[in-house]
Design a protein around this motif. Sequence first.
Motif, PDB file in Angstrom:
ATOM      1  N   LEU A 110       0.822  -1.206   0.000  1.00 16.55           N
ATOM      2  CA  LEU A 110       0.000   0.000   0.000  1.00 16.55           C
ATOM      3  C   LEU A 110       0.860   1.262   0.000  1.00 16.55           C
ATOM      4  O   LEU A 110       0.519   2.254  -0.662  1.00 16.55           O
ATOM      5  CB  LEU A 110      -0.938  -0.024   1.208  1.00 16.55           C
ATOM      6  CG  LEU A 110      -2.188   0.830   1.158  1.00 16.55           C
ATOM      7  CD1 LEU A 110      -2.974   0.611  -0.125  1.00 16.55           C
ATOM      8  CD2 LEU A 110      -3.069   0.546   2.358  1.00 16.55           C
ATOM      9  N   ILE A 111       1.977   1.242   0.698  1.00 11.89           N
ATOM     10  CA  ILE A 111       2.891   2.390   0.697  1.00 11.89           C
ATOM     11  C   ILE A 111       3.424   2.623  -0.704  1.00 11.89           C
ATOM     12  O   ILE A 111       3.466   3.765  -1.190  1.00 11.89           O
ATOM     13  CB  ILE A 111       4.034   2.168   1.726  1.00 11.89           C
ATOM     14  CG1 ILE A 111       3.487   2.323   3.143  1.00 11.89           C
ATOM     15  CG2 ILE A 111       5.190   3.136   1.472  1.00 11.89           C
ATOM     16  CD1 ILE A 111       4.435   1.869   4.235  1.00 11.89           C
ATOM     17  N   GLU A 112       3.796   1.562  -1.396  1.00  3.41           N
ATOM     18  CA  GLU A 112       4.293   1.721  -2.764  1.00  3.41           C
ATOM     19  C   GLU A 112       3.183   2.161  -3.710  1.00  3.41           C
ATOM     20  O   GLU A 112       3.408   2.985  -4.605  1.00  3.41           O
ATOM     21  CB  GLU A 112       4.929   0.425  -3.265  1.00  3.41           C
ATOM     22  CG  GLU A 112       5.614   0.623  -4.602  1.00  3.41           C
ATOM     23  CD  GLU A 112       6.550  -0.505  -4.962  1.00  3.41           C
ATOM     24  OE1 GLU A 112       6.408  -1.024  -6.086  1.00  3.41           O
ATOM     25  OE2 GLU A 112       7.427  -0.846  -4.140  1.00  3.41           O
ATOM     26  N   ALA A 113       1.984   1.645  -3.534  1.00  2.00           N
ATOM     27  CA  ALA A 113       0.855   2.055  -4.376  1.00  2.00           C
ATOM     28  C   ALA A 113       0.537   3.540  -4.175  1.00  2.00           C
ATOM     29  O   ALA A 113       0.246   4.263  -5.129  1.00  2.00           O
ATOM     30  CB  ALA A 113      -0.373   1.204  -4.086  1.00  2.00           C
ATOM     31  N   ALA A 114       0.621   4.007  -2.932  1.00  3.18           N
ATOM     32  CA  ALA A 114       0.386   5.430  -2.651  1.00  3.18           C
ATOM     33  C   ALA A 114       1.465   6.289  -3.293  1.00  3.18           C
ATOM     34  O   ALA A 114       1.182   7.359  -3.854  1.00  3.18           O
ATOM     35  CB  ALA A 114       0.345   5.674  -1.143  1.00  3.18           C
ATOM     36  N   ALA A 115       2.716   5.827  -3.249  1.00  2.00           N
ATOM     37  CA  ALA A 115       3.814   6.560  -3.883  1.00  2.00           C
ATOM     38  C   ALA A 115       3.618   6.606  -5.393  1.00  2.00           C
ATOM     39  O   ALA A 115       3.857   7.637  -6.039  1.00  2.00           O
ATOM     40  CB  ALA A 115       5.150   5.925  -3.529  1.00  2.00           C
ATOM     41  N   PHE A 116       3.151   5.497  -5.967  1.00  2.00           N
ATOM     42  CA  PHE A 116       2.843   5.475  -7.403  1.00  2.00           C
ATOM     43  C   PHE A 116       1.757   6.495  -7.725  1.00  2.00           C
ATOM     44  O   PHE A 116       1.877   7.271  -8.676  1.00  2.00           O
ATOM     45  CB  PHE A 116       2.382   4.081  -7.852  1.00  2.00           C
ATOM     46  CG  PHE A 116       1.724   4.106  -9.202  1.00  2.00           C
ATOM     47  CD1 PHE A 116       2.491   4.083 -10.353  1.00  2.00           C
ATOM     48  CD2 PHE A 116       0.338   4.192  -9.325  1.00  2.00           C
ATOM     49  CE1 PHE A 116       1.889   4.141 -11.604  1.00  2.00           C
ATOM     50  CE2 PHE A 116      -0.266   4.259 -10.564  1.00  2.00           C
ATOM     51  CZ  PHE A 116       0.505   4.237 -11.713  1.00  2.00           C
ATOM     52  N   PHE A 117       0.683   6.487  -6.953  1.00  2.00           N
ATOM     53  CA  PHE A 117      -0.447   7.390  -7.161  1.00  2.00           C
ATOM     54  C   PHE A 117       0.034   8.844  -7.154  1.00  2.00           C
ATOM     55  O   PHE A 117      -0.305   9.636  -8.038  1.00  2.00           O
ATOM     56  CB  PHE A 117      -1.492   7.112  -6.083  1.00  2.00           C
ATOM     57  CG  PHE A 117      -2.758   7.919  -6.136  1.00  2.00           C
ATOM     58  CD1 PHE A 117      -3.142   8.656  -7.245  1.00  2.00           C
ATOM     59  CD2 PHE A 117      -3.601   7.920  -5.031  1.00  2.00           C
ATOM     60  CE1 PHE A 117      -4.335   9.386  -7.262  1.00  2.00           C
ATOM     61  CE2 PHE A 117      -4.786   8.641  -5.036  1.00  2.00           C
ATOM     62  CZ  PHE A 117      -5.145   9.381  -6.151  1.00  2.00           C
ATOM     63  N   GLU A 118       0.852   9.186  -6.184  1.00  2.00           N
ATOM     64  CA  GLU A 118       1.369  10.548  -6.081  1.00  2.00           C
ATOM     65  C   GLU A 118       2.262  10.897  -7.280  1.00  2.00           C
ATOM     66  O   GLU A 118       2.149  11.974  -7.863  1.00  2.00           O
ATOM     67  CB  GLU A 118       2.137  10.717  -4.778  1.00  2.00           C
ATOM     68  CG  GLU A 118       2.562  12.141  -4.501  1.00  2.00           C
ATOM     69  CD  GLU A 118       3.097  12.289  -3.096  1.00  2.00           C
ATOM     70  OE1 GLU A 118       2.702  13.252  -2.434  1.00  2.00           O
ATOM     71  OE2 GLU A 118       3.908  11.446  -2.672  1.00  2.00           O
ATOM     72  N   ALA A 119       3.124   9.963  -7.672  1.00  2.00           N
ATOM     73  CA  ALA A 119       4.016  10.194  -8.816  1.00  2.00           C
ATOM     74  C   ALA A 119       3.227  10.273 -10.120  1.00  2.00           C
ATOM     75  O   ALA A 119       3.547  11.082 -11.011  1.00  2.00           O
ATOM     76  CB  ALA A 119       5.053   9.078  -8.898  1.00  2.00           C
TER      77      ALA A 119
END
Length: 190
Positions: A110-119
């Motif tokens: 989920l942390i990586e998915a959130a970082a993807f979303f932001e990027a």
Amino acid sequence: TFIATFHAFGDRMLREHGFAASLPADFRVLSRADEMVFLRERLFSLPLARFRPLGDPGRHLPALVEFASRAKDEDVAPSDILAFAEDQLRKATGTVGDEAGALREQSLDLIEAAAFFEAQQAALSASALVDFGDQIHLTLKLLRQRPDVALALRKRFRYILVDEFQDTNHAQLELIRLIAGEGRPNITVV
């Protein structure tokens, strides 16, 4: 009289108030296929490790784009997802066992998915692009940050009719609320 889908309404508001929404006048809306091509071209600049396997680096891209789209439909920001995931990770770190391990792995995903979303949002914005979900997501942001625009819309759209109301998502419902304003019984839903 103005008749539109939620997305067409959002698109029109963003075009009318693009400057207030920090969008250039010539912003372009990407189809899902165009967005996939756009993101594949930037795949190695996206903050992905867990979701970029060496054998097939773009394998998880469709799921990540869908994740970001659903978050926009639910009016959830990347920072909200990140805060939740970090909280879950803290809980998992303090315990042992299979459930703690599973919670830890889910939290890291989920942390990586959130970082993807932001990027993803940053890359789209830098290229004067929006995706389908941004038509509502950015309109909500505009109306929340610019009460003068929301007030002008309330005066312009005194009565609101929503067809197929059962199919509205959370972000669309929030858009209706912002346009209608507090305590104004001017909404009819079907």
